[in-house]
Write an enzyme that holds these catalytic residues in place. Structure first.
Site, PDB file in Angstrom:
ATOM      1  N   LYS A   1     -43.595 -23.450 -68.259  1.00  0.00           N
ATOM      2  CA  LYS A   1     -43.912 -22.680 -68.464  1.00  0.00           C
ATOM      3  C   LYS A   1     -43.758 -21.073 -67.175  1.00  0.00           C
ATOM      4  CE  LYS A   1     -48.679 -20.965 -68.075  1.00  0.00           C
ATOM      5  NZ  LYS A   1     -49.641 -21.023 -67.807  1.00  0.00           N
TER       6      LYS A   1
ATOM      7  N   LYS B   1     -55.433 -27.545 -62.448  1.00  0.00           N
ATOM      8  CA  LYS B   1     -55.644 -26.630 -61.738  1.00  0.00           C
ATOM      9  C   LYS B   1     -56.569 -27.306 -60.326  1.00  0.00           C
ATOM     10  CE  LYS B   1     -55.897 -21.640 -63.350  1.00  0.00           C
ATOM     11  NZ  LYS B   1     -56.565 -20.969 -63.344  1.00  0.00           N
TER      12      LYS B   1
ATOM     13  N   LYS C   1     -47.097 -16.858 -62.946  1.00  0.00           N
ATOM     14  CA  LYS C   1     -47.162 -16.239 -61.371  1.00  0.00           C
ATOM     15  C   LYS C   1     -47.246 -16.875 -60.283  1.00  0.00           C
ATOM     16  CE  LYS C   1     -51.259 -14.892 -63.766  1.00  0.00           C
ATOM     17  NZ  LYS C   1     -51.944 -14.101 -64.200  1.00  0.00           N
TER      18      LYS C   1
HETATM   19  P1  TYM Z   1     -54.386 -15.993 -68.570  1.00  0.00           P
HETATM   20  O1  TYM Z   1     -55.070 -14.854 -67.900  1.00  0.00           O
HETATM   21  O2  TYM Z   1     -53.955 -16.898 -67.293  1.00  0.00           O
HETATM   22  O3  TYM Z   1     -53.899 -15.589 -69.719  1.00  0.00           O
HETATM   23  C1  TYM Z   1     -52.838 -14.648 -70.698  1.00  0.00           C
HETATM   24  C2  TYM Z   1     -52.274 -14.774 -72.155  1.00  0.00           C
HETATM   25  O4  TYM Z   1     -51.096 -15.041 -71.615  1.00  0.00           O
HETATM   26  C3  TYM Z   1     -50.384 -16.016 -71.781  1.00  0.00           C
HETATM   27  N1  TYM Z   1     -49.675 -16.848 -70.923  1.00  0.00           N
HETATM   28  C4  TYM Z   1     -48.608 -16.470 -72.266  1.00  0.00           C
HETATM   29  N2  TYM Z   1     -47.997 -16.867 -72.966  1.00  0.00           N
HETATM   30  C5  TYM Z   1     -46.731 -17.022 -73.151  1.00  0.00           C
HETATM   31  N3  TYM Z   1     -45.888 -17.795 -72.501  1.00  0.00           N
HETATM   32  C6  TYM Z   1     -45.718 -17.615 -71.487  1.00  0.00           C
HETATM   33  N4  TYM Z   1     -45.468 -18.338 -70.200  1.00  0.00           N
HETATM   34  C7  TYM Z   1     -48.132 -17.552 -70.575  1.00  0.00           C
HETATM   35  N5  TYM Z   1     -48.351 -17.430 -69.521  1.00  0.00           N
HETATM   36  C8  TYM Z   1     -49.859 -16.899 -70.115  1.00  0.00           C
HETATM   37  C9  TYM Z   1     -51.810 -17.559 -71.750  1.00  0.00           C
HETATM   38  O5  TYM Z   1     -51.456 -17.777 -72.766  1.00  0.00           O
HETATM   39  C10 TYM Z   1     -52.886 -15.764 -72.264  1.00  0.00           C
HETATM   40  O6  TYM Z   1     -53.431 -15.780 -74.014  1.00  0.00           O
HETATM   41  N6  TYM Z   1     -58.323 -18.950 -70.259  1.00  0.00           N
HETATM   42  C11 TYM Z   1     -57.772 -17.536 -70.486  1.00  0.00           C
HETATM   43  C12 TYM Z   1     -58.152 -15.745 -70.049  1.00  0.00           C
HETATM   44  C13 TYM Z   1     -59.641 -15.809 -71.091  1.00  0.00           C
HETATM   45  C14 TYM Z   1     -59.469 -16.007 -73.004  1.00  0.00           C
HETATM   46  C15 TYM Z   1     -60.992 -15.558 -72.893  1.00  0.00           C
HETATM   47  C16 TYM Z   1     -59.001 -16.102 -73.510  1.00  0.00           C
HETATM   48  C17 TYM Z   1     -61.217 -16.293 -70.774  1.00  0.00           C
HETATM   49  N7  TYM Z   1     -61.716 -15.586 -72.078  1.00  0.00           N
HETATM   50  C18 TYM Z   1     -61.355 -15.602 -74.113  1.00  0.00           C
HETATM   51  C19 TYM Z   1     -58.720 -15.698 -75.548  1.00  0.00           C
HETATM   52  C20 TYM Z   1     -60.339 -15.199 -75.228  1.00  0.00           C
HETATM   53  C21 TYM Z   1     -56.704 -17.138 -69.573  1.00  0.00           C
HETATM   54  O7  TYM Z   1     -56.324 -18.339 -68.332  1.00  0.00           O
HETATM   55  O8  TYM Z   1     -55.051 -16.856 -69.882  1.00  0.00           O
END
Ligand code: TYM
Length: 335
Positions: free
Chosen positions: A199, A117, A202
């Site tokens: 990956k 990032k 979006k």
């Molecule tokens: P975020 O918002 O980027 O993504 C949400 C969830 O989607 C999963 N994900 C994917 N899984 C499979 N293939 C993909 N291409 C793909 N893209 C995204 C991510 O692994 C995630 O599970 N930091 C986290 C949000 C967060 C969080 C937490 C998660 C904040 N606090 C506490 C667990 C526990 C995030 O940015 O996810």
């Protein structure tokens, strides 16, 4: 704590529209875990995390409503889980400060998401982007969560939350449950439809590379048709066929079929049959979710009501936890 049910917790950012990767990698599993009735479930929309990159306030508000509606449409039931907005529960940032004093600069510097990032947002490498994983650790540890259902890309952050919990527990025994990442066998890492070495995301500039949960059926069919495959037309998984392997992962996650079953189903049939079948499976998987969330979005007052009730339940847990931790640290109890 012995008689307590185990806790499942996860979060998702409202920083844009969600993809099929988000759904298969995480949300679908939250719903399955909730419905298994084996865990206490807490799931949140992490708006505080979203502002580590610049957001337009009106868009952020709208995306938060949309994401909340999509989570409900996907099957998260506010009677079965605590569903809430992160910024409504002030214990999260409170605990985050405490945990930041138990997290090392070097640890945060090693986070691959931070490195990615800060490359992508070189003009805004703010301290929040750097301490982002600490707030995530607070989201997790404040509920004494046992399992954290996430996609593969979040594994490193959950590992850090474990390390922070262990370090804190060494100083103040028994403070936090040490969490574990719960990563699905299928769907943990859905790749771009245009470049299967990356990956699905979006933030990709090529719209054909991702499927959005809210994409209408025609768009899904079109994007699947354009998905890159490989030169030989066999439907088989292998490292030198990353495009078709990715489509097989999507099909497997959407239908519950194994790779052996998929290979048998499309034996001798080629991509001309396989791609439309994957498109169909995805369309049918997402259709109810899309329809239900459009319905829910018509009544924002109802959504706000669900958000408020969720936050109230969450605060009952987090306020007590913060008090307990403050006491351990030697802060005079607030009245
Ligand atoms: P975020 O918002 O980027 O993504 C949400 C969830 O989607 C999963 N994900 C994917 N899984 C499979 N293939 C993909 N291409 C793909 N893209 C995204 C991510 O692994 C995630 O599970 N930091 C986290 C949000 C967060 C969080 C937490 C998660 C904040 N606090 C506490 C667990 C526990 C995030 O940015 O996810």
């Amino acid at each position: 704590m012995e008689n307590k049910r185990k806790v499942s917790l996860s979060g998702i950012q409202p920083s844009g529209k969600i993809t099929l990767g988000n759904y298969l990698g995480s949300i679908k599993n939250w719903v399955d875990i909730q419905d298994s009735d084996e865990y206490d479930n807490r799931y949140c929309v992490v708006d505080l995390h979203a502002i580590t990159v610049r957001q337009d306030p009106d868009d952020l508000r709208e995306q938060t409503y949309q994401l909340f509606a999509q989570l409900m449409a996907a099957g998260l039931d506010p009677d079965k889980c605590i569903l809430f907005i992160q910024s409504h529960v002030q214990g999260h940032p409170e605990l985050s400060w405490i945990l930041s004093c138990f997290t090392m600069f070097g640890e945060l510097s090693r986070m691959t998401q931070f490195k990615d990032k800060s490359q992508r947002h070189a003009d805004n490498i703010n301290a929040g982007l750097f301490t982002y994983p600490v707030l995530m650790a607070a989201d997790i540890l404040i509920y004494d969560a046992d399992i954290i259902p996430v996609g593969e890309d979040q594994r490193q952050h959950v590992e850090l939350a474990r390390d922070i919990a262990i370090r804190f527990n060494n100083r103040f025994p028994g403070s936090f449950v040490v969490p574990e990442a719960y990563i699905p066998k299928e769907g943990a890492k859905i790749m771009s439809l245009q470049d299967p070495s990356r990956k699905m995301s979006k933030s990709d500039t090529n719209e054909n590379s991702f499927i959005l949960v809210m994409d209408p059926p025609e768009a899904i069919v079109k994007k699947m048709k354009r998905a890159v495959t490989d030169s030989d037309a066999r439907v088989a998984a292998s490292p030198d066929k990353p495009g078709v392997t990715n489509l097989m992962h999507i099909y497997a996650a959407a239908t519950g079929k194994s790779f052996a079953e998929i290979e048998a189903e499309f034996e001798g049939k080629g991509y001309g049959v396989f791609k439309p079948a994957v498109a169909d499976a995805v369309v049918e998987l997402l259709r109810p979710l899309r329809e239900k969330s459009l319905e829910l979005l018509k009544d924002k007052a109802y959504l706000e009501d669900v958000m408020a009730k969720g936050a109230e339940k969450a605060r009952a847990i987090t306020d007590a936890k913060v008090r307990q931790i403050y006491d351990k640290l030697g802060f005079i109890a607030r009245r």
